[in-house]
Motif scaffolding. Structure first.
Motif, PDB file in Angstrom:
ATOM      1  N   PHE A 124       0.841  -1.215   0.000  1.00 29.05           N
ATOM      2  CA  PHE A 124       0.000   0.000   0.000  1.00 29.05           C
ATOM      3  C   PHE A 124       0.865   1.250   0.000  1.00 29.05           C
ATOM      4  O   PHE A 124       0.414   2.329   0.361  1.00 29.05           O
ATOM      5  CB  PHE A 124      -0.908   0.021   1.238  1.00 29.05           C
ATOM      6  CG  PHE A 124      -1.523  -1.302   1.558  1.00 29.05           C
ATOM      7  CD1 PHE A 124      -2.315  -1.952   0.618  1.00 29.05           C
ATOM      8  CD2 PHE A 124      -1.305  -1.908   2.783  1.00 29.05           C
ATOM      9  CE1 PHE A 124      -2.881  -3.180   0.898  1.00 29.05           C
ATOM     10  CE2 PHE A 124      -1.863  -3.135   3.071  1.00 29.05           C
ATOM     11  CZ  PHE A 124      -2.652  -3.783   2.129  1.00 29.05           C
ATOM     12  N   THR A 153      -6.322   1.214  -3.736  1.00 28.56           N
ATOM     13  CA  THR A 153      -5.594   2.111  -2.817  1.00 28.56           C
ATOM     14  C   THR A 153      -5.456   3.466  -3.514  1.00 28.56           C
ATOM     15  O   THR A 153      -4.468   3.712  -4.205  1.00 28.56           O
ATOM     16  CB  THR A 153      -4.197   1.512  -2.489  1.00 28.56           C
ATOM     17  OG1 THR A 153      -4.378   0.205  -1.957  1.00 28.56           O
ATOM     18  CG2 THR A 153      -3.446   2.361  -1.471  1.00 28.56           C
ATOM     19  N   GLU A 213      -6.109   4.304   7.838  1.00 28.71           N
ATOM     20  CA  GLU A 213      -6.501   3.262   6.876  1.00 28.71           C
ATOM     21  C   GLU A 213      -5.445   2.137   6.847  1.00 28.71           C
ATOM     22  O   GLU A 213      -5.785   0.954   6.790  1.00 28.71           O
ATOM     23  CB  GLU A 213      -6.684   3.885   5.476  1.00 28.71           C
ATOM     24  CG  GLU A 213      -6.985   2.909   4.357  1.00 28.71           C
ATOM     25  CD  GLU A 213      -8.262   2.100   4.556  1.00 28.71           C
ATOM     26  OE1 GLU A 213      -9.107   2.474   5.398  1.00 28.71           O
ATOM     27  OE2 GLU A 213      -8.398   1.056   3.881  1.00 28.71           O
ATOM     28  N   ARG A 226      -6.024   0.031   9.835  1.00 24.02           N
ATOM     29  CA  ARG A 226      -7.215  -0.823   9.643  1.00 24.02           C
ATOM     30  C   ARG A 226      -6.861  -2.053   8.807  1.00 24.02           C
ATOM     31  O   ARG A 226      -7.204  -3.180   9.139  1.00 24.02           O
ATOM     32  CB  ARG A 226      -8.318  -0.032   8.937  1.00 24.02           C
ATOM     33  CG  ARG A 226      -9.401   0.480   9.886  1.00 24.02           C
ATOM     34  CD  ARG A 226     -10.634   0.986   9.130  1.00 24.02           C
ATOM     35  NE  ARG A 226     -10.337   2.063   8.205  1.00 24.02           N
ATOM     36  CZ  ARG A 226     -10.235   3.358   8.556  1.00 24.02           C
ATOM     37  NH1 ARG A 226     -10.410   3.718   9.805  1.00 24.02           N
ATOM     38  NH2 ARG A 226      -9.962   4.281   7.656  1.00 24.02           N
ATOM     39  N   ARG A 227      -6.148  -1.816   7.707  1.00 28.10           N
ATOM     40  CA  ARG A 227      -5.816  -2.951   6.816  1.00 28.10           C
ATOM     41  C   ARG A 227      -4.894  -3.948   7.526  1.00 28.10           C
ATOM     42  O   ARG A 227      -5.039  -5.161   7.371  1.00 28.10           O
ATOM     43  CB  ARG A 227      -5.157  -2.441   5.531  1.00 28.10           C
ATOM     44  CG  ARG A 227      -6.116  -1.660   4.673  1.00 28.10           C
ATOM     45  CD  ARG A 227      -5.543  -1.366   3.309  1.00 28.10           C
ATOM     46  NE  ARG A 227      -6.458  -0.491   2.575  1.00 28.10           N
ATOM     47  CZ  ARG A 227      -6.363  -0.217   1.290  1.00 28.10           C
ATOM     48  NH1 ARG A 227      -5.386  -0.744   0.582  1.00 28.10           N
ATOM     49  NH2 ARG A 227      -7.237   0.583   0.693  1.00 28.10           N
ATOM     50  N   LYS A 238      -6.724  -6.213   9.972  1.00 26.91           N
ATOM     51  CA  LYS A 238      -7.388  -7.351   9.305  1.00 26.91           C
ATOM     52  C   LYS A 238      -6.379  -8.432   8.972  1.00 26.91           C
ATOM     53  O   LYS A 238      -6.615  -9.626   9.192  1.00 26.91           O
ATOM     54  CB  LYS A 238      -8.029  -6.862   7.996  1.00 26.91           C
ATOM     55  CG  LYS A 238      -9.458  -6.435   8.142  1.00 26.91           C
ATOM     56  CD  LYS A 238     -10.050  -6.326   6.740  1.00 26.91           C
ATOM     57  CE  LYS A 238     -11.224  -5.363   6.759  1.00 26.91           C
ATOM     58  NZ  LYS A 238     -11.528  -4.826   5.448  1.00 26.91           N
TER      59      LYS A 238
END
Ligand code: FAD
Length: 527
Positions: free
Chosen positions: A351, A358, A433, A436-437, A440
């Motif tokens: 990313f 993205t 963000e 967050r990724r 997961k």
């Protein structure tokens, strides 16, 4: 010039006179004065060691003692054994804080994690981010590339080309193969691959061959290393430069630069040395005191003709202070122990740049050396040590960084001896963000419990940008060779010149740039 060999921590093998002390005079002359012996100053000294010019490094700290306590996290994190930078102040609130800066020969690299990535090609051009834009650099990745290769050889970097899709071209392979993942990290890498990601072996300047070596350096991401297996500025560039004729003054803090009457040249530096003020006359000055201290010194050197600081006709000196948005991120599986000794072998840049799914760059994931209970205690003082031991014995420890964008309002100021930092993080939504990724992906990899802490103003070890380089003197402090637009014999050789912070560890880029600008610093000097 009398010699001083009284420092009990002086490394062996230096010629008499290499460590300079002024006992019976208050003045000394040199061709090149380098202020600061960290990644930038140390590498520049190394590059100039055979120039024929007299090169003097002046360092406010001493040689860090080599002792068993070097690798004991209790000493480092609970007792603050090597902390010596005092307090800086939050310019917005006036609150003091202990900065992530250390004053020793070798600078902050004595404590760094030796992760030495190259910046990506995109880091050198203007890029749109979610909350703004980066600044273009006045030179390209291709201009810096040969120097990246040279520093990778100097620092014995271990790495692997071809695994990371964002890897820019290399003219030569890494000098050493990558450090292998230990089993827990290999399992994490397998899970990431099955999630469609591209984990890679991070470039690392740790010369470990065996598991016993890894045990010996397990705390080297954050603590000094007394085995010599961590390549840092003191052992890889400063001491070799001193053995080749460069001189050093230690425990000598430069307090002010003095200019010629027309303000176009620095003629001398004033410094505190053995409790008194001395004068160092120099033909050329390279300032490499770290991004905050370099700006602070120039601001404190203001004159009637340059009332806002030396070399500050652009008004940008001290501004554009950047440090990265960073989060310590820990995944725990209570049923799975993690016996890894050196965990800093894996990274992800999936990313790092905008692409499918993205829309804006988010940043980089890298592992931490290996967290241990005493390292967690300062942030979780209420938690019993036993609980922290249980947790760190089962944790996967990650460091997430996103780019902190240049802003005029984020800046270094001085108030007499005090350093003030105005800093409001930028580009925070991109960082959230990224977190967050990663949450997961770490859960999918089998770590249901997630603990995270976003770093604040005191975590500024990646500080940069306080004297940005550029082509336009109205919009930058330094030119493309990191020389002051205003002062013809002043260069900045540390991270101050960074026009943007990228989202990767800065030290390799600082060192490569020091090699790049060395010919400009030495040009025309007597050889
Ligand atoms: C815990 C930690 C982990 C890190 N991990 C990594 C990593 O894995 N990879 C990476 O790339 N980077 C890492 N870094 C950051 C890296 O160490 C710095 O980016 C790098 O050292 C900065 O180089 P520099 O030349 O700008 O400044 P420094 O290396 O800090 O050197 C500045 C020197 O100037 C001296 N000085 C300051 N003021 C004066 C004065 N007035 N007079 C004389 N001397 C002065 C200081 O004592 C110091 O020795 C880490 C840093 C820390 C603290």
């Amino acid at each position: 010039m009398p010699d001083l060999h009284a420092d009990p921590h002086l490394p062996a093998g230096l010629d008499a006179g290499t460590v300079v002390s002024l006992d019976d005079t208050d003045e000394i002359d040199t061709d090149v004065l380098i202020i600061g012996s960290g990644m930038g100053g140390g590498t520049l000294a190394w590059a100039l060691r055979e120039s024929g010019a007299r090169v003097l490094v002046v360092e406010r700290g001493g040689f860090l003692p080599r002792e068993p306590e070097n690798s004991q996290p209790e000493e480092m994190y609970l007792k603050g054994r090597y902390k010596n930078a005092g307090l800086w102040y939050d310019g917005r609130t006036g609150e003091p804080f202990e900065p992530g800066a250390y004053y020793w020969v070798g600078g902050n690299t004595k404590f760094y994690g030796a992760s030495l990535p190259r910046f990506r090609r995109s880091d050198f051009v203007e890029v749109k981010h979610q909350e703004g834009r980066t600044r273009a650099w006045p030179f390209s990745y291709d201009d810096l590339e040969p120097f990246y290769s040279q520093v990778e050889r100097l620092f014995d970097v271990h790495g692997q080309i071809g695994e990371d899709p964002t890897e820019p071209p290399h003219s030569s392979p890494y000098p050493f193969p990558p450090l292998a993942h230990e089993p827990t990290v290999e399992r994490f890498a397998d899970s990431l691959r099955s999630q469609g990601l591209h984990p890679f072996h991070t470039p690392n300047a740790l010369n470990v061959l065996t598991q016993a070596d890894r045990v010996a350096v397990t705390t080297a991401d954050g603590c000094p290393d007394n085995t010599g297996m961590k390549s840092e500025a003191e052992n890889k560039v400063v001491l070799p430069a001193l053995r080749d004729g460069v001189k050093i003054m230690v425990q000598t803090e430069v307090t002010r630069l003095l200019t010629s009457p027309d303000g176009r040249r620095v003629i001398a530096a004033e410094a505190r040395h053995q409790g008194r003020t001395i004068r160092i006359n120099a033909t050329r000055v390279a300032l490499a005191a770290g991004a905050v201290n370099s700006a602070a010194l120039l601001l404190r050197s203001a004159t009637r003709a340059q009332p806002y600081g030396l070399g500050n006709s652009s008004g940008l000196l001290g501004r554009n202070y950047m440090v990265h948005n960073s989060t310590f991120f820990v995944g725990v599986n209570p049923l799975r122990t993690n016996t890894t000794k050196w965990q800093k072998t894996l990274g992800i840049n999936d990313f790092y740049e905008a692409g499918d799914g993205t829309p804006y760059p988010l940043g980089n994931l890298q592992m931490l050396g290996k967290l241990q209970a005493p390292m967690l205690k300062p942030a979780r003082s209420w938690a019993p040590m036993q609980a922290l031991k249980f947790m760190s014995g089962r944790s996967l420890d990650i460091y997430l960084t996103s780019e902190d964008l240049p802003s005029r309002d984020n800046r270094v100021r001085v108030d007499g001896e005090r350093i003030l930092i105005d800093w409001t993080p930028t580009n925070v939504s991109a960082h959230h963000e990224l977190v967050r990724r990663v949450t997961k992906m770490v859960r999918k990899a089998g770590y249901p419990l997630i603990f995270k802490q976003q770093m604040g103003i005191a975590t500024n070890s990646h500080m940069c940008g306080t004297a940005v380089a550029g082509h336009d003197p109205a919009d930058s402090v330094l030119d493309a060779s990191c020389r002051s637009h205003d002062i013809e014999n002043l260069w900045l050789a540390d991270a101050s010149f960074f026009p943007s912070s990228a989202a990767l560890n800065p030290a390799l880029t600082i060192a490569a740039n020091a090699l790049r600008i060395a010919p400009s610093v030495a040009a025309g000097l007597p050889t």
